[in-house]
Structures are given as C-alpha cells and as structure tokens.
Enzyme design. Structure first.
Site, PDB file in Angstrom:
ATOM      1  N   GLU A 123      -4.852   2.194  -4.298  1.00 46.96           N
ATOM      2  CA  GLU A 123      -3.384   2.329  -4.327  1.00 46.96           C
ATOM      3  C   GLU A 123      -2.748   1.138  -3.619  1.00 46.96           C
ATOM      4  OE1 GLU A 123      -4.636   2.936  -0.955  1.00 46.96           O
ATOM      5  OE2 GLU A 123      -2.785   4.087  -0.632  1.00 46.96           O
ATOM      6  N   ASP A 149       0.852  -1.196   0.000  1.00 48.92           N
ATOM      7  CA  ASP A 149       0.000   0.000   0.000  1.00 48.92           C
ATOM      8  C   ASP A 149       0.882   1.238   0.000  1.00 48.92           C
ATOM      9  OD1 ASP A 149      -3.132   0.799   0.987  1.00 48.92           O
ATOM     10  OD2 ASP A 149      -1.547   2.263   1.382  1.00 48.92           O
ATOM     11  N   ILE A 150       0.654   2.114  -0.975  1.00 50.00           N
ATOM     12  CA  ILE A 150       1.468   3.318  -1.096  1.00 50.00           C
ATOM     13  C   ILE A 150       1.187   4.242   0.100  1.00 50.00           C
ATOM     14  CG2 ILE A 150       2.035   5.296  -2.549  1.00 50.00           C
ATOM     15  CD1 ILE A 150       1.141   3.644  -4.963  1.00 50.00           C
ATOM     16  N   ASN A 209      -1.981  12.882  -4.124  1.00 50.36           N
ATOM     17  CA  ASN A 209      -3.077  13.220  -5.039  1.00 50.36           C
ATOM     18  C   ASN A 209      -3.527  14.664  -4.821  1.00 50.36           C
ATOM     19  OD1 ASN A 209      -4.082  11.384  -6.905  1.00 50.36           O
ATOM     20  ND2 ASN A 209      -5.086  10.141  -5.356  1.00 50.36           N
ATOM     21  N   ASP A 213      -2.190   9.068 -10.745  1.00 50.95           N
ATOM     22  CA  ASP A 213      -2.328   7.950 -11.689  1.00 50.95           C
ATOM     23  C   ASP A 213      -0.969   7.545 -12.262  1.00 50.95           C
ATOM     24  OD1 ASP A 213      -5.004   8.004 -11.262  1.00 50.95           O
ATOM     25  OD2 ASP A 213      -5.564   8.800 -13.229  1.00 50.95           O
TER      26      ASP A 213
HETATM   27  P1  GH3 Z   1      -1.625   5.526   4.143  1.00 52.14           P
HETATM   28  O1  GH3 Z   1      -0.163   5.884   4.173  1.00 52.14           O
HETATM   29  O2  GH3 Z   1      -2.152   5.261   5.497  1.00 52.14           O
HETATM   30  O3  GH3 Z   1      -1.873   4.374   3.228  1.00 52.14           O
HETATM   31  O4  GH3 Z   1      -2.409   6.797   3.594  1.00 52.14           O
HETATM   32  P2  GH3 Z   1      -3.012   6.982   2.160  1.00 52.14           P
HETATM   33  O5  GH3 Z   1      -3.255   8.436   1.947  1.00 52.14           O
HETATM   34  O6  GH3 Z   1      -2.185   6.313   1.130  1.00 52.14           O
HETATM   35  O7  GH3 Z   1      -4.345   6.113   2.253  1.00 52.14           O
HETATM   36  P3  GH3 Z   1      -5.851   6.494   2.078  1.00 52.14           P
HETATM   37  O8  GH3 Z   1      -6.546   5.162   2.045  1.00 52.14           O
HETATM   38  O9  GH3 Z   1      -6.285   7.507   3.077  1.00 52.14           O
HETATM   39  O10 GH3 Z   1      -5.967   7.147   0.627  1.00 52.14           O
HETATM   40  C1  GH3 Z   1      -5.827   6.439  -0.547  1.00 52.14           C
HETATM   41  C2  GH3 Z   1      -6.072   7.405  -1.688  1.00 52.14           C
HETATM   42  O11 GH3 Z   1      -5.875   6.755  -2.952  1.00 52.14           O
HETATM   43  C3  GH3 Z   1      -7.462   7.947  -1.723  1.00 52.14           C
HETATM   44  C4  GH3 Z   1      -7.876   7.884  -3.173  1.00 52.14           C
HETATM   45  O12 GH3 Z   1      -8.299   9.130  -3.609  1.00 52.14           O
HETATM   46  C5  GH3 Z   1      -6.623   7.477  -3.904  1.00 52.14           C
HETATM   47  N1  GH3 Z   1      -6.875   6.664  -5.075  1.00 52.14           N
HETATM   48  C6  GH3 Z   1      -7.519   5.467  -5.129  1.00 52.14           C
HETATM   49  N2  GH3 Z   1      -7.559   5.029  -6.411  1.00 52.14           N
HETATM   50  C7  GH3 Z   1      -6.921   5.937  -7.186  1.00 52.14           C
HETATM   51  C8  GH3 Z   1      -6.634   6.052  -8.581  1.00 52.14           C
HETATM   52  O13 GH3 Z   1      -6.990   5.187  -9.406  1.00 52.14           O
HETATM   53  N3  GH3 Z   1      -5.952   7.130  -9.018  1.00 52.14           N
HETATM   54  C9  GH3 Z   1      -5.550   8.101  -8.143  1.00 52.14           C
HETATM   55  N4  GH3 Z   1      -4.870   9.145  -8.648  1.00 52.14           N
HETATM   56  N5  GH3 Z   1      -5.812   8.032  -6.833  1.00 52.14           N
HETATM   57  C10 GH3 Z   1      -6.489   6.982  -6.342  1.00 52.14           C
HETATM   58 MG    MG Z   2      -2.154   4.143   1.185  1.00 46.05          MG
END
Ligand code: GH3
Ligand code: MG
Length: 269
Positions: free
Chosen positions: A183, A139-140, A147, A156
């Site tokens: 992500e 997980d990123i 974003n 993306d």
């Molecule tokens: P953590 O270090 O705890 O993992 O924090 P985080 O911000 O990575 O995790 P969180 O689950 O709060 O947010 C994940 C974000 O990923 C939210 C969502 O907008 C973004 N996301 C999900 N799918 C996509 C995608 O296909 N493209 C883009 N650009 N963003 C995406």
């Molecule tokens: Mg994350």
C-alpha cells in the site's frame, strides 16, 4: 536516399521498420546500423538488410550489430513483404510485453521494476543538468484495519482509486508515480527542489483525503488518508539512489509518528 538522409528520417519519423541497403552512396550500411543501434531513440526500430552480397561473414556482422534479418538481392517482393510484416508484428508484441512487465496489474500504474529504471535514468539526467531530483514515498494510513474491516476486495479498490488520484494529480510530463509495494507508492519529481516536492506531496495528500467511497457498508463516510515523506538531492557521482529513497523513507516514518495524514518534507542539506 543517402545514408545520412536515411538516418535523419529514422530519427525524425521513427518508422516501424528500416530496410537498409548494405552499400549506399555515402556510407556503409553496417556503419549506419552500428550508429542507429547506439542511439536510445531509434535503437528499437528493427533493421532488415538488403544486399547483393552473399558473404556469410557480412551477414554475421549485420546480425551481430542488431539487424533482425538479411534479404539477398534479387528478392521476391512477396517474400520481403511477408518478412517486413513478421518483424513489425514481433516488435508490436515485444512492446506490449514490455509495457505489461512495467505495469502493476492491480492499479495500472508503473510497478517497482519500472521505478528502478526510471529513477536510475532521472538520476543520470539530473546529474548532467545539475538540477534537484525529488522523490516522495506515500503510504496509506491504517490500511490493514481497512482490509480487515471491509475485506480485501475493498482494500484493492481503495488502492486502485488512490493510485489513479495520485496519477491525476501530477502535472509535469516527467513527474511519475509507481506502486512501490503493498500500500505504498513512490513519486519521482525531476527538476523539483525540496519546497516543490513538499507542495506536490501536500496536494496529493489532500486529494486522497478528499476521496469519497460510496456504497460501502459503513454508517459514516469512510475517509482514507496517507502519510508522505520526501527526499531531495542534486545527484552526484558520490551519492546514490538508495540514500535518496532512504531519506524519503525516514521522513515517511516521521510522518507516521507525527500523527499520520501529513507530509514531512526533505530537510535542506
Ligand atoms: P500504517 O498507518 O502505519 O501505515 O498502518 P498500515 O495498516 O497501513 O500498515 P501495515 O504495514 O501494518 O499494513 C499494510 C497492509 O496492506 C497489510 C497488507 O495486508 C495490506 N496489503 C498489501 N498489499 C495489498 C494488496 O495488494 N491488496 C490489499 N487489499 N491489501 C494489501
Ligand atoms: Mg500503511
């Protein structure tokens, strides 16, 4: 060619299509069709029956067994050619659609649906071979902030680069990565124990950490990191895929809590 010879050729050559006579010196054509349709490696090869038999019941049986077409003798070569072409073309299109349905459109790696198929297959395979099966959830870190700061298109772009980086990091033919969700990615590592999985995961973590994103509106180099959690089990009938993925998920959660940009290995049972 006898029925047995024909089946051997089908298995070794994997032809685009099989023309199968209903009556062969050693075997019944319907029986051959039934056998081939039960073998995962050859079941997808289209079979056209050639027959002097005009009996609708035989034709029904052949189609039920999975043949795509029935051509009655005597036949015109031109018509047979056209039908062969049509079925080969259909098969190619079906395969292209299946590939598309298993691929994540954004990153080009396999999608969640493909993961479900692969993990179920590897579970059964490792159960037969009594070997460990590992998964790692990736997980990123702070992806939402990335974003929000640089925009969704850049997010993306990061997802595509991270997916390609993990994919390039895998070495064994049966190692596999899929996009699990937003992500989050998942690695499937067959015949890999907890220590092996932790080492693959650590390598992926480092490769992601080392990425450089150029040309961005940032004054300092942008670093993208990921947290990883591993799960390992020797599959059995009692356990299940959910528990394995659950273990990896819990370890991912620990990796986040323990400071991110780190791997939490599977703890030996
Ligand atoms: P953590 O270090 O705890 O993992 O924090 P985080 O911000 O990575 O995790 P969180 O689950 O709060 O947010 C994940 C974000 O990923 C939210 C969502 O907008 C973004 N996301 C999900 N799918 C996509 C995608 O296909 N493209 C883009 N650009 N963003 C995406
Ligand atoms: Mg994350």
């Amino acid at each position: 060619m006898s029925g047995h010879q024909g089946m051997d050729v089908a298995r070794s050559e994997g032809p685009d299509l099989i023309l199968l006579d209903l009556r062969l010196p050693d075997m019944d054509g319907l029986e051959i069709c039934r056998i081939l349709k039960a073998e995962p490696d050859v079941e997808r090869i289209p079979i056209i029956f050639l027959t002097a038999d005009q009996d609708p019941a035989t034709e029904e049986k052949g189609i039920t067994l999975g043949a795509v077409d029935f051509v009655t003798k005597p036949f015109s070569t031109a018509v047979l050619r056209a039908r062969v072409r049509t079925h080969i073309d259909l098969r190619r299109k079906t395969e292209a659609l299946e590939r598309l349905a298993a691929t994540d459109a954004l990153t080009g790696v396999p999608n969640r649906r493909s993961f479900e198929t692969v993990i179920a297959r590897e579970w059964r395979r490792m159960m037969r071979e009594k070997m460990p099966l590992s998964v790692a959830m990736v997980d990123i870190d702070h992806f939402k902030a990335l974003n929000d700061t640089f925009g969704h298109p850049f997010g993306d772009h990061v997802l595509r680069v991270v997916a390609a980086t993990i994919d390039a990091h895998l070495r064994r033919p049966s190692d596999y990565v899929a996009r699990y969700g937003g992500e989050e990615f998942v690695l499937v590592l067959p015949s890999t124990d907890a220590a092996g999985a932790a080492s693959v995961a650590e390598g992926a973590r480092r490769a992601i950490e080392a990425l450089q994103f150029d040309g961005m509106p940032v004054d300092k180099p942008l670093q993208v990191t990921a947290s990883l959690g591993c799960g390992t089990v020797v599959p059995s009938v009692e356990g299940g895929v959910e528990a394995l993925v659950g273990e990896a998920d819990q370890n991912l959660y620990r990796a986040k809590n323990n400071g991110r940009n780190r791997v939490e290995p599977s703890s030996p049972a």
